[in-house]
Enzyme design. Structure first.
Site: not given
Length: 340
Positions: A64, A173, A205-206, A228, A311
């Protein structure tokens, strides 16, 4: 292909969920430099797919490309707006930061301020704010004129190379995963590959594994590898902690096909590729969970690149881990691709 330079470019680009198209030009340019004949197309609701080779055996690598961010939920007055999260955003990572918003008239800079500790109520100094308590101040850039509810923003952060081949930045990420599948193609071109390899750079994706669902259905590969990131921070004593600089984590668990897992593990051992084993007994929290369920099922594996500070605007990754992931992917494609 310079992994560090591509990763920094991708990290610095604006690609919050629904704005992934801003990062695609970097991916497309890099892919064309590797192979000018590669087929690249936008599919479904906006994921980017590259196709290499043209034979019966279909292998797909999924990564992603979107990142977390914030969206304007209310314009309060001429200077301030309220925001909500896009993906898993901890409000503590936004305090005392500059933020960039995409608007119809271009980029707009705002700040999320913090009251000086001298002025804070002693009883509240140790408390963390919620999104209900955050405001973005646009007085530094002409106020809220030109902004609209729904405009998307992200923390302003520039990637930096640190010591020991590590890089820090936002959106590691999963731009680290994106770089790894591109680099895998770079390695694969040195082999005689007789299958068809799809590189799927997925949106959303998030916010719910959006792109992977459609792309897995569209491509419907024989085998798929999801790439990932995973946590390198300390975990509870009963869970093995992944380490930065020790290679990719090969996932094992209910959502992961045993044949694919064994093939990845065997290749890593036989080729002396540093790797780790990540136990994921239930769901994986990655695109693996939806890809393996597509149509009558897809044999799916998972490789995860360990990072710090997930994140946040200061995620950290080791470039060697990305490179080792790419090598393992390339060898997997070579062995599974029906080389003759």
């Amino acid at each position: 292909m310079d992994i560090s330079e591509i990763l920094k470019k991708l990290s610095d680009s604006f690609g919050v969920s629904s704005w992934e198209h801003n990062t695609y030009s970097i991916v497309e340019e890099t892919l064309k430099e590797i192979n000018s004949e590669i087929e690249i197309s936008k599919r479904g609701t906006g994921s980017l797919v590259a196709k290499y080779g043209n034979d019966d055996k279909k292998i797909a690598f999924f990564a992603h490309i979107d990142e977390i961010g914030i969206a304007i939920s209310k314009i309060v007055d001429k200077d301030f707006v309220r925001v909500e999260m896009v993906g898993g955003v901890d409000p503590r990572t936004l305090i005392a930061k500059r933020v960039i918003f995409k608007t119809e008239k271009g980029d707009k800079l705002g700040v999320i301020g913090m009251l000086a500790p001298h002025l804070q109520d002693k009883d509240k100094r140790g408390q963390s704010p919620s999104f209900d308590e955050l405001f973005v101040d646009f007085s530094i850039s002409g106020g809220t004129e030109g902004l609209n509810v729904g405009d998307i923003g992200v923390v302003e952060a520039k990637s930096k190379e640190l010591e020991n081949k590590t890089i820090s930045g936002k959106a590691i990420d999963n731009r680290a995963g994106v770089v790894s599948i591109i680099k895998a193609l770079d390695y694969l071109k040195k082999f005689k590959f007789d299958g068809t390899l799809y590189l799927s750079f997925n949106k959303g994706e998030e916010v719910g594994l959006v792109g992977a669902k459609g792309m897995a259905y569209d491509i419907h590969p024989d085998n798929a590898i999801i790439v990932d990131v995973t946590f390198a921070e300390d975990l509870p004593d009963n869970i093995e902690t992944m380490k930065i600089g020790k290679g990719p984590a090969i996932g094992i668990g209910a959502a992961i096909n045993k044949e694919v897992n064994k093939k990845l593990t065997d290749i890593a051992k036989n080729e002396n590729i540093d790797h780790q084993i990540e136990v994921l007994p239930m769901g994986t929290g990655t695109e693996t969970d939806v890809v393996q369920l597509t149509k009558n099922g897809v044999k799916t594996g998972l490789l995860s690149i360990p990072i710090y500070n997930m994140h946040s605007p200061v995620e950290v990754v080791n470039v060697n881990d990305i490179d080792l992931t790419a090598k393992l992917l390339a060898l997997y494609a070579y062995e599974e691709g029906g080389n003759k």
